[in-house]
Scaffold this motif. Structure first.
Motif, short mmCIF file in Angstrom:
data_model
loop_
_atom_site.label_atom_id
_atom_site.label_comp_id
_atom_site.label_asym_id
_atom_site.label_seq_id
_atom_site.Cartn_x
_atom_site.Cartn_y
_atom_site.Cartn_z
N LEU A 84 28.45 31.40 81.36
CA LEU A 84 27.08 31.89 81.20
C LEU A 84 26.75 33.11 82.05
O LEU A 84 25.72 33.76 81.80
N GLY A 85 27.59 33.45 83.03
CA GLY A 85 27.30 34.63 83.84
C GLY A 85 25.91 34.57 84.44
O GLY A 85 25.55 33.60 85.12
N ASN A 86 25.09 35.59 84.20
CA ASN A 86 23.70 35.62 84.70
C ASN A 86 22.72 35.51 83.54
O ASN A 86 21.78 36.30 83.43
N SER A 87 22.95 34.54 82.69
CA SER A 87 22.07 34.35 81.54
C SER A 87 20.72 33.78 81.98
O SER A 87 20.54 33.34 83.12
N VAL A 88 19.79 33.75 81.06
CA VAL A 88 18.44 33.26 81.33
C VAL A 88 18.45 31.79 81.76
O VAL A 88 17.51 31.32 82.40
N PHE A 89 19.51 31.07 81.43
CA PHE A 89 19.59 29.66 81.79
C PHE A 89 19.79 29.44 83.28
O PHE A 89 19.38 28.43 83.84
N VAL A 90 20.43 30.39 83.97
CA VAL A 90 20.81 30.17 85.37
C VAL A 90 20.03 31.05 86.35
O VAL A 90 20.08 30.81 87.56
N VAL A 245 7.37 45.71 80.76
CA VAL A 245 7.05 46.12 82.13
C VAL A 245 7.92 47.30 82.56
O VAL A 245 7.43 48.30 83.09
N THR A 246 9.23 47.20 82.33
CA THR A 246 10.15 48.24 82.82
C THR A 246 10.59 49.21 81.73
O THR A 246 11.10 50.29 82.04
N GLY A 247 10.42 48.83 80.47
CA GLY A 247 10.88 49.66 79.37
C GLY A 247 12.37 49.57 79.11
O GLY A 247 12.90 50.25 78.22
N GLU A 248 13.08 48.69 79.83
CA GLU A 248 14.53 48.56 79.69
C GLU A 248 14.88 47.58 78.57
O GLU A 248 14.14 46.64 78.29
N THR A 249 16.05 47.78 77.96
CA THR A 249 16.62 46.81 77.03
C THR A 249 17.86 46.20 77.68
O THR A 249 18.34 46.69 78.70
N PHE A 250 18.40 45.15 77.07
CA PHE A 250 19.61 44.54 77.60
C PHE A 250 20.80 45.47 77.41
O PHE A 250 20.96 46.10 76.35
N SER A 251 21.64 45.55 78.43
CA SER A 251 22.93 46.21 78.28
C SER A 251 23.85 45.29 77.46
O SER A 251 23.54 44.11 77.24
N THR A 252 24.99 45.82 77.03
CA THR A 252 25.94 44.99 76.28
C THR A 252 26.37 43.78 77.09
O THR A 252 26.42 42.65 76.59
N GLU A 253 26.66 43.96 78.38
CA GLU A 253 27.11 42.84 79.21
C GLU A 253 26.00 41.82 79.42
O GLU A 253 26.25 40.61 79.43
N GLU A 254 24.77 42.28 79.58
CA GLU A 254 23.65 41.34 79.69
C GLU A 254 23.48 40.56 78.39
O GLU A 254 23.18 39.37 78.40
N MET A 255 23.69 41.23 77.27
CA MET A 255 23.57 40.55 75.99
C MET A 255 24.66 39.50 75.82
O MET A 255 24.43 38.46 75.22
N VAL A 256 25.85 39.76 76.34
CA VAL A 256 26.91 38.75 76.30
C VAL A 256 26.46 37.49 77.02
O VAL A 256 26.65 36.37 76.52
N ASP A 257 25.85 37.65 78.20
CA ASP A 257 25.32 36.50 78.93
C ASP A 257 24.32 35.72 78.08
O ASP A 257 24.36 34.48 78.03
N GLN A 258 23.40 36.43 77.45
CA GLN A 258 22.34 35.76 76.69
C GLN A 258 22.90 35.07 75.44
O GLN A 258 22.50 33.94 75.12
N VAL A 259 23.81 35.74 74.74
CA VAL A 259 24.38 35.12 73.54
C VAL A 259 25.17 33.87 73.92
O VAL A 259 25.16 32.87 73.19
N ALA A 260 25.82 33.89 75.08
CA ALA A 260 26.56 32.71 75.53
C ALA A 260 25.64 31.52 75.68
O ALA A 260 25.97 30.40 75.26
N ILE A 261 24.45 31.71 76.25
CA ILE A 261 23.54 30.57 76.41
C ILE A 261 22.88 30.21 75.08
O ILE A 261 22.63 29.04 74.81
N PHE A 262 22.63 31.20 74.22
CA PHE A 262 22.10 30.86 72.89
C PHE A 262 23.09 29.95 72.15
O PHE A 262 22.71 28.99 71.50
#
Length: 450
Positions: A84-90, A245-262
């Protein structure tokens, strides 16, 4: 009336070593029977103290009223880091809040209607696969895992499970879920971050394999978004949503974390609940027949049909009560706290157990019985508000809760429309990543006359 099976409780007192061994094998049978009556229980180790809370007022304080004072514990999550890396779950704090601001819009009510055709297609495919397995006893858990993974890939990436990347990810995850216990050494003994965590070779290899496959999917989608050819599915929605708030989107690596928890949360939990629901339908044939009659409305792909599957929703909800896929949630006290006249020290672990809360015999009428009609009684309505948290509650409630309450009843009804299910041996519930059956759930499906 025959009661659904549940794990045997352990003796009241065991050593930390014995408890660790029991917990590693199955966190449910490691717990004492008194937790089905207790409002609060304390567990001491040489390294920290843990408090399990069942009192609705305390759970409300932790999950709803002051979630920032009770962040998610990092101890239990240590075992899931390879996947899960740094996904929203952890994550916690501002990182978690940023992630939820980007993710939540993808699961708003209007998106359910848009993803419904993908769920419908997955349910049709599942019914067709079962048609090749009739008139013989099968383990239904691999089949519910298959359809739940199919739903995830169709709704997230517009790919059926038969696509080679989807199938490879699913196969790698099956290795991961059996090789990774829910508890590792860091959950019982405080360990600095620089000390290597002990993971089995299968766990590391399968986690790396899953993340590599997800990285291929997300990078391909990023390229499609840039080219303007991406389908309008959940992955596109999440990857193109900017943090307000920040105007940022997920990077590819951040998206990998999120898809893993999905994939973990959306596939593993749905598969667990659907398998137990089909078992309960076999165990209680009178309810099975009611759902089969109700399911005759499933003749065409139309989101409005979900409003007619009321009994199916009641049955699915009752299964979530009896067999919550995530049996325990762990928070940490960020500051000293007083609970039921006990001083809870800073960094103490606060355990909320949907398994024990949902069967608490001072809250529920007939807590161990299967009764889908309970949700229309005063006790059922009260407990649903105060003591029913299969998707957690408050700020950290699962963003896919509404998604799951469409997917589960739809697939259940679609299967029962075409098949009668008969019960096999009593399954033995155990908790690994989710509440599964130790030796599988063996059922027999026969085609109905329509």
């Amino acid at each position: 009336m025959r009661l659904p099976p549940k794990p045997a409780a352990r003796a009241d007192k065991v050593s930390l070593w014995q408890y660790g061994k029991l917990f590693r094998a199955d966190i449910l049978s490691a717990q004492p029977a008194k937790l089905y009556r207790a409002w609060m229980a304390e567990f001491r180790t040489p390294f920290f103290r843990s408090y399990l809370i069942n009192q609705p007022e305390l759970i409300k304080r932790v999950l709803k009223e002051r979630p920032d004072d009770f962040p998610k514990s990092t101890r239990v999550n240590e075992g899931l880091r390879p996947l899960l890396g740094n996904s929203v779950f952890v994550t916690n704090g501002e990182t978690w809040k940023r992630q939820r601001r980007i993710i939540d819009p993808a699961f708003e009510g209007g998106r359910l209607r848009e993803t419904f055709p993908a769920m419908w297609a997955a349910s049709e495919a599942a019914a067709a696969r079962l048609g090749t397995m009739t008139d013989r006893e099968i383990d239904i858990e691999p089949e519910t895992s298959h359809v739940a993974a199919d739903v995830i890939f169709r709704t997230l990436f517009s790919l059926p499970i038969e696509h080679h990347l989807a199938q490879e990810t699913f196969d790698a995850f099956r290795i991961y879920q059996r090789s990774q216990p829910i508890l590792n050494l860091a959950a019982l003994i405080p360990m600095p971050r620089w000390i290597p965590r002990l993971f089995g070779s299968d766990t590391r290899a399968s986690a790396a394999r899953i993340r590599g496959l997800i990285r291929q999917l997300t990078q391909t989608r990023a390229d499609e978004i840039a080219a303007g050819t991406a389908p309008d599915d959940l992955a596109t929605k999440i990857m193109t949503t900017a943090d307000p708030v920040t105007g940022e989107t997920f990077s590819t690596e951040e998206m990998v974390d999120q898809v893993a928890i999905f994939f973990l949360a959306g596939h593993e939990t749905s598969a667990s609940t659907l398998a137990w629901t089909l078992y309960l339908m076999a165990l209680y044939p009178e309810w099975q027949e009611k759902l089969a009659v109700e399911a005759q409305v499933l003749n065409m792909c139309d989101f409005r049909v979900m409003s007619k599957l009321r009994l199916s929703r009641d049955v699915f909800r009752e299964t979530l009560r009896l067999y919550p896929p995530v049996p325990m949630m762990v928070r940490e006290a960020a500051c000293p706290e007083v609970m039921r006249e006990r001083t809870v020290r800073k960094r103490s672990q606060i355990v909320i157990s949907p398994w024990h809360l949902h069967r608490h015999n001072r809250l529920w009428d007939n807590p161990d019985g299967f009764d889908p009609a309970r949700w229309h009684t005063e006790n059922g309505k009260s407990c649903q508000r105060e003591a029913f948290i299969p998707f957690s509650a408050g700020a950290r409630v699962c963003p896919g809760a509404g998604f799951a309450m469409i997917e589960g009843p739809l697939i259940l009804s679609r299967i029962l429309r075409d098949y009668h299910v008969d019960v096999g041996p009593d399954p033995v519930p155990v908790a690994h990543l989710t509440v599964r059956a130790k030796y599988g759930i063996r059922l027999t499906f026969t085609r109905r006359e329509r």
